[in-house]
Design a protein around this motif. Sequence first.
Motif, PDB file in Angstrom:
ATOM      1  N   LEU A 292      71.001  33.133  42.322  1.00 22.39           N
ATOM      2  CA  LEU A 292      70.734  34.018  43.418  1.00 22.39           C
ATOM      3  C   LEU A 292      70.438  33.194  44.661  1.00 22.39           C
ATOM      4  N   PRO A 293      70.616  33.615  45.764  1.00 23.35           N
ATOM      5  CA  PRO A 293      70.576  32.775  46.982  1.00 23.35           C
ATOM      6  C   PRO A 293      68.914  33.070  47.682  1.00 23.35           C
ATOM      7  N   LEU A 294      68.000  33.346  46.960  1.00 19.09           N
ATOM      8  CA  LEU A 294      66.641  33.718  47.385  1.00 19.09           C
ATOM      9  C   LEU A 294      65.735  32.367  47.262  1.00 19.09           C
ATOM     10  N   ASN A 295      64.628  32.752  47.716  1.00 19.74           N
ATOM     11  CA  ASN A 295      63.414  31.826  47.568  1.00 19.74           C
ATOM     12  C   ASN A 295      63.375  31.718  46.028  1.00 19.74           C
ATOM     13  N   PRO A 296      63.324  30.345  45.754  1.00 23.72           N
ATOM     14  CA  PRO A 296      62.862  30.075  44.354  1.00 23.72           C
ATOM     15  C   PRO A 296      61.763  30.784  43.647  1.00 23.72           C
ATOM     16  N   ASN A 297      60.588  30.988  44.172  1.00 18.92           N
ATOM     17  CA  ASN A 297      59.488  31.712  43.626  1.00 18.92           C
ATOM     18  C   ASN A 297      60.095  33.158  43.385  1.00 18.92           C
ATOM     19  N   LEU A 298      60.690  33.711  44.485  1.00 19.50           N
ATOM     20  CA  LEU A 298      61.052  35.109  44.374  1.00 19.50           C
ATOM     21  C   LEU A 298      62.245  35.257  43.317  1.00 19.50           C
ATOM     22  N   GLU A 299      63.188  34.415  43.343  1.00 20.97           N
ATOM     23  CA  GLU A 299      64.126  34.394  42.083  1.00 20.97           C
ATOM     24  C   GLU A 299      63.290  34.428  40.921  1.00 20.97           C
ATOM     25  N   LEU A 300      62.564  33.566  40.587  1.00 17.96           N
ATOM     26  CA  LEU A 300      61.601  33.652  39.123  1.00 17.96           C
ATOM     27  C   LEU A 300      61.037  34.869  39.299  1.00 17.96           C
ATOM     28  N   TYR A 301      60.257  35.315  40.304  1.00 21.53           N
ATOM     29  CA  TYR A 301      59.615  36.366  39.790  1.00 21.53           C
ATOM     30  C   TYR A 301      60.516  37.667  39.325  1.00 21.53           C
ATOM     31  N   LEU A 302      61.705  37.820  40.213  1.00 15.77           N
ATOM     32  CA  LEU A 302      62.620  38.997  39.967  1.00 15.77           C
ATOM     33  C   LEU A 302      63.313  38.907  38.496  1.00 15.77           C
ATOM     34  N   THR A 303      63.663  37.624  38.334  1.00 11.34           N
ATOM     35  CA  THR A 303      64.276  37.540  36.968  1.00 11.34           C
ATOM     36  C   THR A 303      63.373  37.598  35.731  1.00 11.34           C
ATOM     37  N   LEU A 304      62.020  37.122  35.713  1.00  4.77           N
ATOM     38  CA  LEU A 304      61.097  37.551  35.035  1.00  4.77           C
ATOM     39  C   LEU A 304      60.920  38.821  34.767  1.00  4.77           C
TER      40      LEU A 304
END
Length: 169
Positions: A80-92
Amino acid sequence: MEKKQQKINMLTLALGIAALPPIWAVAAPYLGVDVGAVALICAGLYVANGNKRKDALKITAGFLAGDVWAALAVCVMETLPLNPNLELYLTLFLMGGLAVLLGETFPNIFYTPAWLCGWAIGLTILGPLKMSEFGMLPIQIGAAMAVGVFYVGVGVDAFQKFLIKKTER
């Protein structure tokens, strides 16, 4: 339960825990498993479920699904090419919700708490790594999970029951 029986239960459990898991701890590295302690966590969930042998397969399936889920989550977050915190939240958010939906839709196959616990175990180990660094870790984690349920969980329970039966004679 009378005091004598409580003491027998405690002592036989203590002996089972003292004798069997350390064998795995010593053997695991020789078997190529560097994450042997995962077995103890998985055995704990098996015991928390009441030592129900009839659930051992679906608990193991849940752990293994969580292991796959962890590797997949790292893969998703790595791409994912997003902010790492946003990636983490969306993935979880998405994978956590999907794990519950799948686990609860197929309760005869998966024990949902094991799936979520397995996912957390996998993410703890794999999360700091890049996919290219995984090597055999997901396989090692899965092997330790199965050992935790069957050797430590079922094995210690059977050993304890055997000892209790011997003390009743």
